[in-house]
Design a protein around this motif. Structure first.
Motif, PDB file in Angstrom:
ATOM      1  N   TYR A  59       0.945   6.102  -2.716  1.00  0.00           N
ATOM      2  CA  TYR A  59       1.957   6.942  -3.343  1.00  0.00           C
ATOM      3  C   TYR A  59       2.714   7.701  -1.973  1.00  0.00           C
ATOM      4  CZ  TYR A  59      -0.493   6.325  -7.547  1.00  0.00           C
ATOM      5  OH  TYR A  59      -1.313   5.739  -8.584  1.00  0.00           O
ATOM      6  N   SER A  60       4.152   7.058  -2.046  1.00  0.00           N
ATOM      7  CA  SER A  60       4.909   7.621  -0.807  1.00  0.00           C
ATOM      8  C   SER A  60       5.346   9.067  -0.815  1.00  0.00           C
ATOM      9  CB  SER A  60       5.973   6.851  -0.635  1.00  0.00           C
ATOM     10  OG  SER A  60       6.930   6.615  -1.521  1.00  0.00           O
ATOM     11  N   LEU A  61       5.377   9.579  -2.058  1.00  0.00           N
ATOM     12  CA  LEU A  61       5.432  11.116  -2.343  1.00  0.00           C
ATOM     13  C   LEU A  61       4.528  11.600  -3.395  1.00  0.00           C
ATOM     14  CD1 LEU A  61       7.079  13.627  -2.084  1.00  0.00           C
ATOM     15  CD2 LEU A  61       8.855  12.607  -3.577  1.00  0.00           C
ATOM     16  N   ILE A  62       3.935  12.769  -3.252  1.00  0.00           N
ATOM     17  CA  ILE A  62       3.057  13.271  -4.112  1.00  0.00           C
ATOM     18  C   ILE A  62       3.565  14.635  -4.438  1.00  0.00           C
ATOM     19  CG2 ILE A  62       0.923  14.085  -4.759  1.00  0.00           C
ATOM     20  CD1 ILE A  62      -0.416  11.608  -3.105  1.00  0.00           C
ATOM     21  N   VAL A  63       3.821  15.256  -5.524  1.00  0.00           N
ATOM     22  CA  VAL A  63       4.155  16.395  -5.875  1.00  0.00           C
ATOM     23  C   VAL A  63       3.103  17.235  -6.417  1.00  0.00           C
ATOM     24  CG1 VAL A  63       6.091  18.047  -6.645  1.00  0.00           C
ATOM     25  CG2 VAL A  63       6.680  15.815  -5.871  1.00  0.00           C
ATOM     26  N   GLN A  64       2.692  18.225  -5.865  1.00  0.00           N
ATOM     27  CA  GLN A  64       1.552  19.035  -6.538  1.00  0.00           C
ATOM     28  C   GLN A  64       2.246  20.330  -6.999  1.00  0.00           C
ATOM     29  OE1 GLN A  64      -0.792  18.702  -2.757  1.00  0.00           O
ATOM     30  NE2 GLN A  64      -2.343  17.567  -3.886  1.00  0.00           N
ATOM     31  N   VAL A 121       2.696  15.025  -9.752  1.00  0.00           N
ATOM     32  CA  VAL A 121       3.451  13.788  -9.957  1.00  0.00           C
ATOM     33  C   VAL A 121       3.452  12.815  -8.887  1.00  0.00           C
ATOM     34  CG1 VAL A 121       5.885  12.903 -10.359  1.00  0.00           C
ATOM     35  CG2 VAL A 121       5.092  15.141 -11.418  1.00  0.00           C
ATOM     36  N   ARG A 122       3.037  11.442  -9.071  1.00  0.00           N
ATOM     37  CA  ARG A 122       3.255  10.520  -7.711  1.00  0.00           C
ATOM     38  C   ARG A 122       4.094   9.548  -7.896  1.00  0.00           C
ATOM     39  NH1 ARG A 122      -1.892  11.808  -9.764  1.00  0.00           N
ATOM     40  NH2 ARG A 122      -3.388  12.572  -8.224  1.00  0.00           N
ATOM     41  N   TYR A 123       4.773   9.420  -6.782  1.00  0.00           N
ATOM     42  CA  TYR A 123       5.928   8.463  -6.708  1.00  0.00           C
ATOM     43  C   TYR A 123       5.601   7.151  -5.863  1.00  0.00           C
ATOM     44  CZ  TYR A 123       8.797  12.254  -8.140  1.00  0.00           C
ATOM     45  OH  TYR A 123       9.445  13.412  -9.114  1.00  0.00           O
ATOM     46  N   GLU A 124       5.876   5.984  -6.520  1.00  0.00           N
ATOM     47  CA  GLU A 124       5.732   4.635  -5.717  1.00  0.00           C
ATOM     48  C   GLU A 124       7.216   4.426  -5.390  1.00  0.00           C
ATOM     49  OE1 GLU A 124       2.357   1.679  -6.727  1.00  0.00           O
ATOM     50  OE2 GLU A 124       2.884   2.713  -8.665  1.00  0.00           O
ATOM     51  N   LEU A 125       7.645   4.460  -4.074  1.00  0.00           N
ATOM     52  CA  LEU A 125       8.962   4.320  -3.882  1.00  0.00           C
ATOM     53  C   LEU A 125       9.116   3.284  -2.553  1.00  0.00           C
ATOM     54  CD1 LEU A 125      10.055   8.312  -3.576  1.00  0.00           C
ATOM     55  CD2 LEU A 125      10.506   6.709  -5.279  1.00  0.00           C
ATOM     56  N   GLY A 126       8.153   2.545  -2.276  1.00  0.00           N
ATOM     57  CA  GLY A 126       8.152   1.523  -1.302  1.00  0.00           C
ATOM     58  C   GLY A 126       7.674   2.148   0.221  1.00  0.00           C
ATOM     59  N   LYS A 127       7.240   1.506   0.878  1.00  0.00           N
ATOM     60  CA  LYS A 127       6.584   1.860   2.290  1.00  0.00           C
ATOM     61  C   LYS A 127       7.532   2.127   3.186  1.00  0.00           C
ATOM     62  CE  LYS A 127       2.389  -0.546   2.224  1.00  0.00           C
ATOM     63  NZ  LYS A 127       1.317  -1.604   2.751  1.00  0.00           N
ATOM     64  N   ILE A 128       7.030   3.172   4.137  1.00  0.00           N
ATOM     65  CA  ILE A 128       7.879   3.688   5.202  1.00  0.00           C
ATOM     66  C   ILE A 128       8.072   2.342   6.184  1.00  0.00           C
ATOM     67  CG2 ILE A 128       6.363   4.618   6.481  1.00  0.00           C
ATOM     68  CD1 ILE A 128       8.173   7.004   7.106  1.00  0.00           C
ATOM     69  N   GLN A 129       9.541   2.527   6.655  1.00  0.00           N
ATOM     70  CA  GLN A 129       9.529   1.536   7.988  1.00  0.00           C
ATOM     71  C   GLN A 129       8.211   1.685   9.131  1.00  0.00           C
ATOM     72  OE1 GLN A 129      11.972  -0.820   8.330  1.00  0.00           O
ATOM     73  NE2 GLN A 129      12.334  -0.611   6.253  1.00  0.00           N
ATOM     74  N   SER A 130       7.764   0.576   9.669  1.00  0.00           N
ATOM     75  CA  SER A 130       6.652   0.785  10.571  1.00  0.00           C
ATOM     76  C   SER A 130       6.865  -0.316  11.570  1.00  0.00           C
ATOM     77  CB  SER A 130       5.455   0.907  10.087  1.00  0.00           C
ATOM     78  OG  SER A 130       5.078  -0.434   9.594  1.00  0.00           O
ATOM     79  N   ASN A 131       6.192  -0.487  12.706  1.00  0.00           N
ATOM     80  CA  ASN A 131       6.003  -1.408  13.589  1.00  0.00           C
ATOM     81  C   ASN A 131       4.902  -2.230  13.369  1.00  0.00           C
ATOM     82  OD1 ASN A 131       8.144  -0.018  15.426  1.00  0.00           O
ATOM     83  ND2 ASN A 131       6.680   1.404  15.904  1.00  0.00           N
ATOM     84  N   ASP A 132       4.250  -1.935  12.061  1.00  0.00           N
ATOM     85  CA  ASP A 132       3.290  -3.059  11.845  1.00  0.00           C
ATOM     86  C   ASP A 132       3.821  -4.363  11.117  1.00  0.00           C
ATOM     87  OD1 ASP A 132       1.482  -1.189  12.152  1.00  0.00           O
ATOM     88  OD2 ASP A 132       1.546  -0.485   9.950  1.00  0.00           O
ATOM     89  N   GLU A 133       3.164  -5.434  11.214  1.00  0.00           N
ATOM     90  CA  GLU A 133       3.467  -6.599  10.848  1.00  0.00           C
ATOM     91  C   GLU A 133       4.253  -6.810   9.260  1.00  0.00           C
ATOM     92  OE1 GLU A 133       4.638 -10.726  11.110  1.00  0.00           O
ATOM     93  OE2 GLU A 133       3.657  -9.418  12.759  1.00  0.00           O
ATOM     94  N   GLY A 134       5.397  -7.003   9.270  1.00  0.00           N
ATOM     95  CA  GLY A 134       5.777  -7.071   8.019  1.00  0.00           C
ATOM     96  C   GLY A 134       6.570  -5.753   7.680  1.00  0.00           C
ATOM     97  N   GLY A 135       6.487  -4.904   8.473  1.00  0.00           N
ATOM     98  CA  GLY A 135       7.039  -3.562   8.382  1.00  0.00           C
ATOM     99  C   GLY A 135       8.420  -3.264   8.458  1.00  0.00           C
TER     100      GLY A 135
END
Length: 346
Positions: A266-271, A278-292
């Motif tokens: 979950y890219s954002l969790i609001v406690q 509340v847990r949000y699935e909003l897509g992964k953050i940009q990274s230098n990993d393969e496919g990122g």
């Protein structure tokens, strides 16, 4: 609508994986030219994107009619090449940190105003979906008064992904200016300013070179920061997170805690204080990993500001405000004192 003729100066990792693919995917852009002092690098990108290859940006400007430029060079070249591009009548998207001093940043901003051209700094963290949503929650009062924060950005170091590996300019002070602070820390300084909506006024910092050999730039830095309205927190930048990248931020508020990019699912969790989560699935953050590497939204925002004649979301003035945090942190580490952060006039 007119097609923008674009040049990318510097064909290293950031250009190869972000700027060039995102320009290529934009229907309103034509990649006209690429430039790199390494001829093979320039030729490879020119062939891939049907562009003309140059090894000198001066020759490029003299021979091509360019509307906009991405500056993807070592940090010490950001200001001089951006200014040359602005003087040549080009809009400029410059990688971060925008400059190596306050004076250079001012010169870039002045050149953009003089020639009535757009200057945008490529702080892509502002466009990450979890960060955009968190800012909305803070702005609409759901988090209440903000008390504190902690943010970190770290990975194993540029040798894992930069074009020249362990011989990269990132490790050479005369080209890089600073290390992890410039590569990663300035991103988080900009993100915090964006999320909190207020400016930092003081910083105390600890900066070390402890994880890398044969370098004269920092690889670990921790800042304690204070905003103009009394929010305090920590920012860490590191090239010593060897097991995995950490790009997380936690905001502690009166009504809720926001956890951004702090969970693998979950890219954002609001406690909320009430106990609701509340847990949000909003897509992964940009990274230098393969496919990122996907759409950072930097290019589309830059192009949009040109097409619609609007102020870029991270203007030169905004870029300088984030740079000021880093410069003050350098001064704090040198003086071993809490340092005032110069307030840039918008």
């Amino acid at each position: 609508m007119m097609t923008l003729k674009v040049a990318v100066i510097g064909c290293g990792s950031i250009a190869k994986h972000r700027h060039l693919p995102e320009y290529h995917a934009h229907s309103g852009v034509e990649i006209t030219a690429v430039c790199d002092i390494v001829r093979t690098r320039a030729n490879e990108m020119a062939e891939k994107y049907n562009a003309k290859a140059y090894t000198s940006y001066e020759v490029l400007f003299a021979n091509e009619k360019i509307d906009a430029v991405s500056v993807c060079l070592p940090n010490a070249l950001h200001a001089p090449v951006s200014i040359a591009a602005l003087n040549a009548g080009c809009h400029v998207l410059c990688e971060k940190p925008m400059a190596t001093s306050r004076e250079e940043a001012d010169q870039m901003i002045d050149a953009a105003h003089t020639h009535n051209k757009k200057l945008m700094i490529a702080h892509n963290q502002r466009f990450v979906p979890s960060h955009v949503r968190a800012r909305q929650l803070i702005e609409n009062g759901e988090v209440g008064k903000i008390y504190s924060f902690r943010t970190t950005f770290g990975h194993g170091g540029p040798e894992g992904w930069s074009a020249d590996g362990k011989d990269s300019w990132f490790f050479k002070k005369e080209q890089a200016f600073i290390g992890a602070m410039g590569d990663l820390g300035v991103h988080k300084a900009d993100l915090l300013r964006y999320l909190l909506g207020v400016e930092f006024v003081e910083v105390a910092s600890f900066v070390e070179t402890s994880a890398k050999e044969n370098t004269d730039v920092d690889d670990n830095a921790v800042f304690i920061l204070k905003t103009e309205n009394g929010i305090i927190g920590t920012l860490a930048a590191s090239w010593a997170y060897t097991a995995s990248e950490d790009n997380s931020t936690v905001i502690y508020g009166e009504k809720a805690i926001l956890r951004l990019e702090d969970d693998p699912n979950y890219s954002l969790i609001v406690q909320y204080r009430t106990g609701e989560v509340v847990r949000y699935e909003l897509g992964k953050i940009q990274s230098n990993d393969e496919g990122g590497q996907k759409n950072t939204h930097v290019i589309e925002n830059f192009v949009s500001s040109i097409e619609n004649d609007t102020v870029p979301p991270i203007s030169g003035e905004e870029g300088k405000k984030s740079l000021e945090v880093i410069i003050a942190a350098i001064e704090s580490n040198e003086s071993k004192e809490i340092t005032k952060i110069f307030q840039v006039q918008s």
